[in-house]
Design a protein around this motif. Structure first.
Motif, PDB file in Angstrom:
ATOM      1  N   ARG A  24       0.830  -1.217   0.000  1.00  0.00           N
ATOM      2  CA  ARG A  24       0.000   0.000   0.000  1.00  0.00           C
ATOM      3  C   ARG A  24       0.860   1.260   0.000  1.00  0.00           C
ATOM      4  NH1 ARG A  24      -4.667  -1.482  -2.187  1.00  0.00           N
ATOM      5  NH2 ARG A  24      -6.051  -2.693  -0.810  1.00  0.00           N
ATOM      6  N   LEU A  25       1.938   1.296   0.781  1.00  0.00           N
ATOM      7  CA  LEU A  25       2.780   2.497   0.801  1.00  0.00           C
ATOM      8  C   LEU A  25       3.457   2.721  -0.545  1.00  0.00           C
ATOM      9  CD1 LEU A  25       4.491   2.320   4.327  1.00  0.00           C
ATOM     10  CD2 LEU A  25       2.491   3.663   3.631  1.00  0.00           C
ATOM     11  N   SER A  26       3.846   1.643  -1.212  1.00  0.00           N
ATOM     12  CA  SER A  26       4.554   1.791  -2.493  1.00  0.00           C
ATOM     13  C   SER A  26       3.617   2.127  -3.644  1.00  0.00           C
ATOM     14  CB  SER A  26       5.354   0.522  -2.812  1.00  0.00           C
ATOM     15  OG  SER A  26       4.511  -0.596  -2.974  1.00  0.00           O
ATOM     16  N   GLU A  27       2.297   2.203  -3.371  1.00  0.00           N
ATOM     17  CA  GLU A  27       1.382   2.710  -4.391  1.00  0.00           C
ATOM     18  C   GLU A  27       1.685   4.165  -4.718  1.00  0.00           C
ATOM     19  OE1 GLU A  27      -2.563  -0.059  -3.373  1.00  0.00           O
ATOM     20  OE2 GLU A  27      -2.463   2.007  -2.666  1.00  0.00           O
ATOM     21  N   LEU A 204       2.129  -8.671  -2.785  1.00  0.00           N
ATOM     22  CA  LEU A 204       3.500  -8.444  -3.255  1.00  0.00           C
ATOM     23  C   LEU A 204       3.716  -8.863  -4.699  1.00  0.00           C
ATOM     24  CD1 LEU A 204       6.054  -9.407  -0.462  1.00  0.00           C
ATOM     25  CD2 LEU A 204       5.367  -7.129  -1.236  1.00  0.00           C
ATOM     26  N   THR A 205       3.323 -10.106  -5.019  1.00  0.00           N
ATOM     27  CA  THR A 205       3.619 -10.659  -6.339  1.00  0.00           C
ATOM     28  C   THR A 205       3.195  -9.735  -7.485  1.00  0.00           C
ATOM     29  OG1 THR A 205       3.470 -12.914  -5.482  1.00  0.00           O
ATOM     30  CG2 THR A 205       3.254 -12.637  -7.865  1.00  0.00           C
ATOM     31  N   PRO A 206       1.993  -9.134  -7.449  1.00  0.00           N
ATOM     32  CA  PRO A 206       1.602  -8.268  -8.571  1.00  0.00           C
ATOM     33  C   PRO A 206       2.371  -6.949  -8.622  1.00  0.00           C
ATOM     34  CG  PRO A 206      -0.310  -8.977  -7.263  1.00  0.00           C
ATOM     35  CD  PRO A 206       0.904  -9.269  -6.465  1.00  0.00           C
ATOM     36  N   ASN A 207       3.107  -6.617  -7.551  1.00  0.00           N
ATOM     37  CA  ASN A 207       3.702  -5.290  -7.460  1.00  0.00           C
ATOM     38  C   ASN A 207       5.218  -5.292  -7.309  1.00  0.00           C
ATOM     39  OD1 ASN A 207       1.033  -4.125  -7.405  1.00  0.00           O
ATOM     40  ND2 ASN A 207       0.873  -4.790  -5.274  1.00  0.00           N
ATOM     41  N   ARG A 208       5.839  -6.456  -7.495  1.00  0.00           N
ATOM     42  CA  ARG A 208       7.292  -6.521  -7.317  1.00  0.00           C
ATOM     43  C   ARG A 208       8.037  -5.697  -8.360  1.00  0.00           C
ATOM     44  NH1 ARG A 208       9.362 -10.937  -4.292  1.00  0.00           N
ATOM     45  NH2 ARG A 208      11.416 -10.128  -4.859  1.00  0.00           N
ATOM     46  N   HIS A 209       7.355  -5.336  -9.451  1.00  0.00           N
ATOM     47  CA  HIS A 209       8.012  -4.565 -10.505  1.00  0.00           C
ATOM     48  C   HIS A 209       8.169  -3.093 -10.151  1.00  0.00           C
ATOM     49  CE1 HIS A 209       3.706  -3.874 -11.055  1.00  0.00           C
ATOM     50  NE2 HIS A 209       4.032  -2.757 -11.667  1.00  0.00           N
ATOM     51  N   ARG A 210       7.488  -2.642  -9.094  1.00  0.00           N
ATOM     52  CA  ARG A 210       7.545  -1.209  -8.773  1.00  0.00           C
ATOM     53  C   ARG A 210       8.983  -0.792  -8.458  1.00  0.00           C
ATOM     54  NH1 ARG A 210       2.370  -1.192  -4.604  1.00  0.00           N
ATOM     55  NH2 ARG A 210       0.726  -1.257  -6.197  1.00  0.00           N
ATOM     56  N   PRO A 211       9.479   0.263  -9.111  1.00  0.00           N
ATOM     57  CA  PRO A 211      10.868   0.672  -8.863  1.00  0.00           C
ATOM     58  C   PRO A 211      11.093   1.223  -7.457  1.00  0.00           C
ATOM     59  CG  PRO A 211       9.746   2.237 -10.307  1.00  0.00           C
ATOM     60  CD  PRO A 211       8.835   1.073 -10.163  1.00  0.00           C
ATOM     61  N   ASN A 212      10.017   1.633  -6.785  1.00  0.00           N
ATOM     62  CA  ASN A 212      10.158   2.198  -5.440  1.00  0.00           C
ATOM     63  C   ASN A 212       9.936   1.163  -4.343  1.00  0.00           C
ATOM     64  OD1 ASN A 212       7.407   1.988  -6.090  1.00  0.00           O
ATOM     65  ND2 ASN A 212       6.851   3.640  -4.678  1.00  0.00           N
ATOM     66  N   LEU A 213       9.824  -0.135  -4.701  1.00  0.00           N
ATOM     67  CA  LEU A 213       9.635  -1.206  -3.722  1.00  0.00           C
ATOM     68  C   LEU A 213      10.801  -2.186  -3.828  1.00  0.00           C
ATOM     69  CD1 LEU A 213       8.019  -2.811  -1.624  1.00  0.00           C
ATOM     70  CD2 LEU A 213       6.745  -3.865  -3.516  1.00  0.00           C
ATOM     71  N   THR A 214      11.555  -2.277  -2.743  1.00  0.00           N
ATOM     72  CA  THR A 214      12.679  -3.212  -2.665  1.00  0.00           C
ATOM     73  C   THR A 214      12.333  -4.298  -1.654  1.00  0.00           C
ATOM     74  OG1 THR A 214      14.274  -1.464  -3.161  1.00  0.00           O
ATOM     75  CG2 THR A 214      15.125  -3.451  -2.095  1.00  0.00           C
ATOM     76  N   VAL A 215      12.511  -5.557  -2.043  1.00  0.00           N
ATOM     77  CA  VAL A 215      12.239  -6.679  -1.149  1.00  0.00           C
ATOM     78  C   VAL A 215      13.539  -7.440  -0.923  1.00  0.00           C
ATOM     79  CG1 VAL A 215      10.918  -8.800  -0.790  1.00  0.00           C
ATOM     80  CG2 VAL A 215       9.863  -6.860  -1.983  1.00  0.00           C
ATOM     81  N   GLU A 216      13.939  -7.543   0.334  1.00  0.00           N
ATOM     82  CA  GLU A 216      15.158  -8.260   0.702  1.00  0.00           C
ATOM     83  C   GLU A 216      14.779  -9.515   1.490  1.00  0.00           C
ATOM     84  OE1 GLU A 216      18.519  -7.521   0.244  1.00  0.00           O
ATOM     85  OE2 GLU A 216      17.967  -5.887  -1.105  1.00  0.00           O
ATOM     86  N   THR A 217      15.126 -10.695   0.970  1.00  0.00           N
ATOM     87  CA  THR A 217      14.863 -11.946   1.678  1.00  0.00           C
ATOM     88  C   THR A 217      16.141 -12.438   2.367  1.00  0.00           C
ATOM     89  OG1 THR A 217      15.260 -13.184  -0.358  1.00  0.00           O
ATOM     90  CG2 THR A 217      12.970 -12.613   0.158  1.00  0.00           C
ATOM     91  N   HIS A 218      15.979 -13.457   3.228  1.00  0.00           N
ATOM     92  CA  HIS A 218      17.084 -13.981   4.047  1.00  0.00           C
ATOM     93  C   HIS A 218      17.731 -12.853   4.852  1.00  0.00           C
ATOM     94  CE1 HIS A 218      16.660 -17.797   1.993  1.00  0.00           C
ATOM     95  NE2 HIS A 218      16.765 -17.189   0.821  1.00  0.00           N
TER      96      HIS A 218
END
Length: 547
Positions: A24-27, A204-218
């Motif tokens: 929601r914030l990365s919208e 998340l899955t539909p929005n992982r392409h957003r340039p302003n959303l970074t997802v860090e796993t592990h």
């Protein structure tokens, strides 16, 4: 990503609430968001196959596998506490049941001094999150990312369970998220096209392409960084390397009812004596951190039934599952789309109660000890879950080392009223199994202990009951001395830090907690957006009207 990178918002934990907040914030393309998750990506095939719950809950697959301290109310047993460790958190490993909660659950939060949390105020948030394939009425949403439906390939024993409830004198409830929860009905599940619809899959899955959303796993958070009383960043371990990220505006802690209070205490926020005992410098004394732990205690009774429509261990069953696997991979349909708990009931053990105090659930296999103990043959299980336990526990530090899990003490069945109510719940199971609907299948109990008197029943319940995976309350919302966050989920006495997950629930809701946790994420995203707009408006005013 650069070491010491800076974002507008850092979200720590990609569970049911964290995924919602980050999405929601990365919208808003003008803000940057980084979401940290201790587990890996949600790519394991068992995450997306609904029946995979039976393989993930008892094992280390995407699972923290926490344990409790010995429980006096469970005759000294150590309880098992599986929690999701992957994108989506526990919404990626659970049974996908979609239950919002009774209106009184949320009205109770408001009565405890939390404006904005009454049922009529949070209902629009539930609807914003939901796309219900079956119910199109004022109580349901159609445009949200979280897909809700009945099973696409329902097991016929779900209808047997509902029929038995009616024969036993209880009402039917076709929509347990509708005008009333009470009664027997099929479970609505978070699935889409025969697959799990976790918070990660939905948000998340539909929005992982957003340039302003970074997802860090592990990325295992080890410490929140403070500048005085303001949270400014987070330290975390990723692939053996210690890294640091910073937040320009806020940190949102969404690591769940165990990991959120644990991280706060590791960071110097919590009960002073406990922090000093582990030589952790006190940033802010907050005695309620880790307190008020409440969880649903659940008793499971299994019965052998000679029917291959039920999932079981047999040569014929192996052949059935082989065919089911082929059907699932080809068509995303059939038995492997089950969540196992296909029907449930919310019942009152006394007519004068304002809401149900027991949930019964049918699972279409014989389970014991969270699926870690299996029975030969085919059968079913009926659960009795205590919806409003009076037993209250706590979570405390075991070490200052972030790799050492906290001490988890739900204090199960330590309040006398809890065991009394659960005994009544077992009596309802007996009543159900004596109905013509079930007697037609000649169910045979796998429990060989006597269960005639209340005292005998009590011993079996204490020897076999455990969590239904709904811990809440360890960073409770409120304004009393033990509250951790206020009604806008800001941590008392600190700046730039909110807690957004099931830990903020001041009292436990009378059903599974995933839907309400998603709602909490929606609510928090709205709060954060409002505060950002207020700050921007103030800055514009000060720019045009300098002092």
């Amino acid at each position: 990503m650069n070491q010491n990178a800076e974002f507008d918002y850092l979200v720590i934990g990609a569970g049911a609430a964290g995924c919602v907040v980050a999405s929601r914030l990365s919208e808003d393309s003008d803000v940057s968001v980084c979401l940290l998750e201790a587990g890996g990506p949600d790519t394991h095939p068992l995450v997306h196959m609904p029946a995979g719950v039976a393989a993930m809950v008892p094992t280390s697959i995407n699972n923290w596998q926490f344990q409790t301290v010995p429980q006096s109310g469970l005759n000294g047993r150590i309880g098992y506490q599986p929690r999701g460790k992957t994108l989506g958190g526990s919404s990626s490993i659970n049974a996908m049941a979609y239950h919002r909660g009774h209106p009184l659950d949320f009205d109770r939060w408001a009565e405890l001094g939390n404006p904005g949390w009454r049922y009529d105020e949070v209902l629009p948030l539930f609807k914003r999150a939901e796309h219900n394939e079956y119910f199109k009425d004022p109580l349901h949403g159609q445009d949200g990312p979280l897909n809700v439906r009945f099973h696409s390939s329902p097991n016929p024993f779900g209808e047997t369970f509902v029929e038995a409830g009616i024969e036993a004198g209880y009402p039917a409830c076709p929509d347990q998220n509708g005008a009333t929860m009470e009664g027997f009905g099929r479970v609505q599940v978070m699935q889409k096209d025969g697959q799990r619809c976790s918070a990660a899959k939905a948000y998340l899955t539909p929005n992982r392409h957003r340039p302003n959303l970074t997802v860090e796993t592990h990325a295992h958070a080890t410490r929140i960084l403070f500048d005085g009383k303001r949270a400014v960043g987070v330290e975390f371990m990723q692939n053996g390397v210690t890294r640091t990220l910073y937040a320009r505006h806020e940190l949102i802690l969404s690591s769940g009812a165990f990991n959120s209070p644990h991280l706060l205490m590791l960071s110097g926020v919590g009960p002073k004596d406990q922090l000093l005992a582990f030589d952790i410098p006190v940033v802010h004394e907050l005695p309620g951190v880790g307190q008020n732990l409440v969880d649903h205690i659940d008793y499971v009774h299994s019965y052998r039934v000679k029917s291959r429509q039920l999932i079981g261990l047999s040569l014929a069953g192996v052949w059935d599952m082989t065919k089911a696997a082929i059907r699932y991979w080809r068509k995303r349909s059939g038995p492997l789309t089950t969540n196992f708990a296909e029907a449930c009931a919310f019942v009152k053990t006394a007519p004068e109660l304002a809401q149900a105090d027991i949930e019964l659930a049918l699972t279409i296999a014989m389970f014991a000890d969270h699926g870690r103990t299996l029975y030969r043959g085919h059968g079913l299980s009926v659960h009795a879950c205590l919806l409003h336990p009076k037993s209250i526990g706590q979570l405390t530090l075991a070490s200052a080392d972030p790799r050492v899990p906290p001490l988890i003490d739900p204090a199960f069945l330590t309040h006398r009223d809890d065991i009394s109510t659960l005994i009544k719940g077992y009596r309802v199971i007996e009543k159900l199994m004596a109905t013509p609907a079930f007697k037609a299948f000649n169910p045979q109990s796998v429990i060989d202990a006597p269960m005639n008197t209340d005292a005998e029943i009590e011993q079996v319940l204490r020897n076999r009951s455990d969590t239904l995976y709904h811990p809440v309350g360890t960073c409770k919302m409120g304004n009393d001395a033990m509250a951790v966050v206020d009604a806008r989920l800001k941590v008392h006495g600190l700046e730039g830090l909110r807690v957004v997950d099931a830990s903020i629930m001041p009292t436990i809701i009378g059903c599974s907690t995933t839907a309400a946790t998603v709602m909490i994420g929606e609510q928090a995203a709205g709060f954060i957006r409002q505060d950002r707009e207020t700050t921007l408006a103030r800055d514009r005013h000060e720019t045009h009207h300098p002092a």
